[in-house]
Design an enzyme around this catalytic site. Sequence first.
Site, PDB file in Angstrom:
ATOM      1  N   LYS A 208     -14.781  -4.768  22.109  1.00 45.08           N
ATOM      2  CA  LYS A 208     -15.024  -6.329  22.081  1.00 45.08           C
ATOM      3  C   LYS A 208     -15.355  -6.631  20.495  1.00 45.08           C
ATOM      4  O   LYS A 208     -16.505  -5.622  20.322  1.00 45.08           O
ATOM      5  CB  LYS A 208     -16.294  -6.522  22.960  1.00 45.08           C
ATOM      6  CG  LYS A 208     -16.891  -8.259  22.579  1.00 45.08           C
ATOM      7  CD  LYS A 208     -17.622  -8.220  23.682  1.00 45.08           C
ATOM      8  CE  LYS A 208     -18.063  -9.705  23.548  1.00 45.08           C
ATOM      9  NZ  LYS A 208     -18.795 -10.203  23.838  1.00 45.08           N
ATOM     10  N   ARG A 218     -17.601 -20.366  24.463  1.00 45.78           N
ATOM     11  CA  ARG A 218     -18.734 -21.421  23.617  1.00 45.78           C
ATOM     12  C   ARG A 218     -18.964 -22.019  23.926  1.00 45.78           C
ATOM     13  O   ARG A 218     -20.066 -22.564  23.406  1.00 45.78           O
ATOM     14  CB  ARG A 218     -19.413 -20.337  21.999  1.00 45.78           C
ATOM     15  CG  ARG A 218     -19.556 -18.961  21.828  1.00 45.78           C
ATOM     16  CD  ARG A 218     -19.694 -18.232  20.511  1.00 45.78           C
ATOM     17  NE  ARG A 218     -19.171 -16.889  20.772  1.00 45.78           N
ATOM     18  CZ  ARG A 218     -18.526 -16.178  18.634  1.00 45.78           C
ATOM     19  NH1 ARG A 218     -18.802 -17.181  18.477  1.00 45.78           N
ATOM     20  NH2 ARG A 218     -18.402 -15.191  19.024  1.00 45.78           N
ATOM     21  N   LYS A 230     -21.420 -12.413  15.271  1.00 48.48           N
ATOM     22  CA  LYS A 230     -22.057 -11.443  15.798  1.00 48.48           C
ATOM     23  C   LYS A 230     -21.299 -10.511  15.317  1.00 48.48           C
ATOM     24  O   LYS A 230     -21.281  -9.160  15.789  1.00 48.48           O
ATOM     25  CB  LYS A 230     -21.356 -11.886  17.396  1.00 48.48           C
ATOM     26  CG  LYS A 230     -22.307 -13.016  18.010  1.00 48.48           C
ATOM     27  CD  LYS A 230     -21.688 -13.466  19.488  1.00 48.48           C
ATOM     28  CE  LYS A 230     -22.307 -14.172  19.982  1.00 48.48           C
ATOM     29  NZ  LYS A 230     -22.184 -14.336  21.322  1.00 48.48           N
ATOM     30  N   GLU A 246     -16.002   3.940  20.767  1.00 45.60           N
ATOM     31  CA  GLU A 246     -16.413   2.869  21.741  1.00 45.60           C
ATOM     32  C   GLU A 246     -16.343   3.526  23.653  1.00 45.60           C
ATOM     33  O   GLU A 246     -17.282   3.541  23.921  1.00 45.60           O
ATOM     34  CB  GLU A 246     -16.004   1.923  21.632  1.00 45.60           C
ATOM     35  CG  GLU A 246     -17.043   0.780  19.961  1.00 45.60           C
ATOM     36  CD  GLU A 246     -18.642   1.022  20.290  1.00 45.60           C
ATOM     37  OE1 GLU A 246     -19.294   0.732  21.160  1.00 45.60           O
ATOM     38  OE2 GLU A 246     -19.359   0.594  19.650  1.00 45.60           O
ATOM     39  N   LYS A 261     -11.463  -6.660  24.543  1.00 47.81           N
ATOM     40  CA  LYS A 261     -11.538  -7.614  23.934  1.00 47.81           C
ATOM     41  C   LYS A 261     -11.148  -8.543  22.843  1.00 47.81           C
ATOM     42  O   LYS A 261     -11.680  -7.565  22.480  1.00 47.81           O
ATOM     43  CB  LYS A 261     -12.316  -7.961  24.897  1.00 47.81           C
ATOM     44  CG  LYS A 261     -12.639  -9.593  25.462  1.00 47.81           C
ATOM     45  CD  LYS A 261     -14.294 -10.160  25.318  1.00 47.81           C
ATOM     46  CE  LYS A 261     -14.745 -11.082  25.240  1.00 47.81           C
ATOM     47  NZ  LYS A 261     -15.993 -12.042  25.598  1.00 47.81           N
ATOM     48  N   SER A 287     -11.120 -17.611  25.807  1.00 46.29           N
ATOM     49  CA  SER A 287     -10.971 -18.500  25.620  1.00 46.29           C
ATOM     50  C   SER A 287      -9.461 -19.211  24.568  1.00 46.29           C
ATOM     51  O   SER A 287      -8.929 -20.057  25.265  1.00 46.29           O
ATOM     52  CB  SER A 287     -12.299 -18.806  25.985  1.00 46.29           C
ATOM     53  OG  SER A 287     -12.317 -18.325  24.677  1.00 46.29           O
ATOM     54  N   TYR A 326      -8.002 -17.042  32.292  1.00 49.87           N
ATOM     55  CA  TYR A 326      -8.789 -18.039  33.108  1.00 49.87           C
ATOM     56  C   TYR A 326      -7.341 -18.591  33.700  1.00 49.87           C
ATOM     57  O   TYR A 326      -7.160 -19.884  34.024  1.00 49.87           O
ATOM     58  CB  TYR A 326      -9.010 -19.258  32.122  1.00 49.87           C
ATOM     59  CG  TYR A 326     -10.197 -18.555  31.704  1.00 49.87           C
ATOM     60  CD1 TYR A 326     -11.742 -18.624  31.714  1.00 49.87           C
ATOM     61  CD2 TYR A 326      -9.625 -17.719  30.405  1.00 49.87           C
ATOM     62  CE1 TYR A 326     -12.413 -18.801  30.934  1.00 49.87           C
ATOM     63  CE2 TYR A 326     -11.010 -16.941  29.837  1.00 49.87           C
ATOM     64  CZ  TYR A 326     -12.203 -17.743  29.823  1.00 49.87           C
ATOM     65  OH  TYR A 326     -13.942 -17.118  29.239  1.00 49.87           O
TER      66      TYR A 326
HETATM   67  C1  PBG Z   1     -20.817 -12.974  25.465  1.00 43.13           C
HETATM   68  C2  PBG Z   1     -19.269 -13.480  25.618  1.00 43.13           C
HETATM   69  C3  PBG Z   1     -18.219 -14.399  25.332  1.00 43.13           C
HETATM   70  C4  PBG Z   1     -17.173 -13.892  26.034  1.00 43.13           C
HETATM   71  C5  PBG Z   1     -17.607 -13.567  27.492  1.00 43.13           C
HETATM   72  N1  PBG Z   1     -19.033 -12.728  27.025  1.00 43.13           N
HETATM   73  C6  PBG Z   1     -18.405 -14.837  24.213  1.00 43.13           C
HETATM   74  C7  PBG Z   1     -18.697 -13.913  22.530  1.00 43.13           C
HETATM   75  O1  PBG Z   1     -19.256 -12.969  23.054  1.00 43.13           O
HETATM   76  O2  PBG Z   1     -19.593 -15.226  22.266  1.00 43.13           O
HETATM   77  C8  PBG Z   1     -15.624 -14.833  25.633  1.00 43.13           C
HETATM   78  C9  PBG Z   1     -15.151 -15.093  26.463  1.00 43.13           C
HETATM   79  C10 PBG Z   1     -13.770 -15.391  26.306  1.00 43.13           C
HETATM   80  O3  PBG Z   1     -13.886 -16.135  25.320  1.00 43.13           O
HETATM   81  O4  PBG Z   1     -12.911 -15.787  27.091  1.00 43.13           O
HETATM   82  N2  PBG Z   1     -21.578 -12.073  25.543  1.00 43.13           N
END
Ligand code: PBG
Length: 338
Positions: A208, A218, A230, A246, A261, A287, A326
Amino acid sequence: MPPSPTNSDSQLSLTKRPRRLRRNPSIRSLVSETKLTVDDLIYPMFVMEGENQRVEIVSMPGCYRYSLDLLLVEIAELYTLGVKAVALFPVVSESKKDDNGTESYNPAGLAQQAVKAIKAQTPGTIVITDVALDPFTTHGHDGVIDQDGVILNDETVEILVKMAVSQAQAGCDMVAPSDMMDGRIGAIRRGLDANGFTDVAIMAYSAKYASAYYGPFRDALDSAPKFGDKKTYQMDPANAREALTEIELDIAEGADIVMVKPALAYMDIIHQVKANCNVPVAAYNVSGEYSMIKAAAQLGWIDEQKIVMETLLSIKRAGADLILTYFAKDVALILQKK
Ligand code: PBG
């Protein structure tokens, strides 16, 4: 004098003509290498408190936060459309947040309630719960922090284990740790097993990346970090080999499914992960990837349906066995019409 060639210059003599297999739809489908079906799709959904509420997410047109009663109606419909897996994300009110995200393992919390209700109503739907603290912390990070704002790994993992166990107690089929703390897959596996949940699977957000493509998500959860970023836990977009490390760690610790991701800017990672492991590979069409297509479609600049189908097919072709998207419901509706 040798005879002049019988072919006129305009007549090529080719033994290989790949176009032979593209002549009509029937022959194309006969040789098509990749198929997109709803069977491989997981629909991420946002659940909020209250009743009879359905609020569209401004930066994700066509996606909603649902109160539980309306979420159940939607899930029943999705099941009949063939969308049989959902990833749940609770929208937690500010009053329930604290520095350590303790609401995350409240047995009567929103996610836990939602899992129970969904499994009671539509037992065939695979319910996947998110394991991460960011929707529950006042500071919006995925872990607990010290006084300097440093994210504490092992302290966070302890809470994540409680969270996963409480979700399993509620009846989820699969937990999906999205936090990127080290060692959390092994700790969660041990915690689940010790509590009798040997059949609850783990889908690990393994590779990720620290990505700007999460912005609209968010917004949906009101979970943007209040300070910093992050990058001390999510991966550097510059790194590919590290993704394989990982993945290797998560599989060794007990991950049943591994995930890359985001998807589109990381197709090379999906491809390499697929080539380097033997568990199912998931990709998260996040997203920001969704919103970019929606925005261009709303402006009339692209053909939304065609772009959606091509995009998701490409993610599969790159190596994803499963796709979180989505667009899951849209795809189900499009395929139904065909
Ligand atoms: C947080 C989390 C995130 C997403 C899924 N779980 C955002 C982040 O890590 O800040 C993002 C999913 C998306 O953007 O569709 N644990």
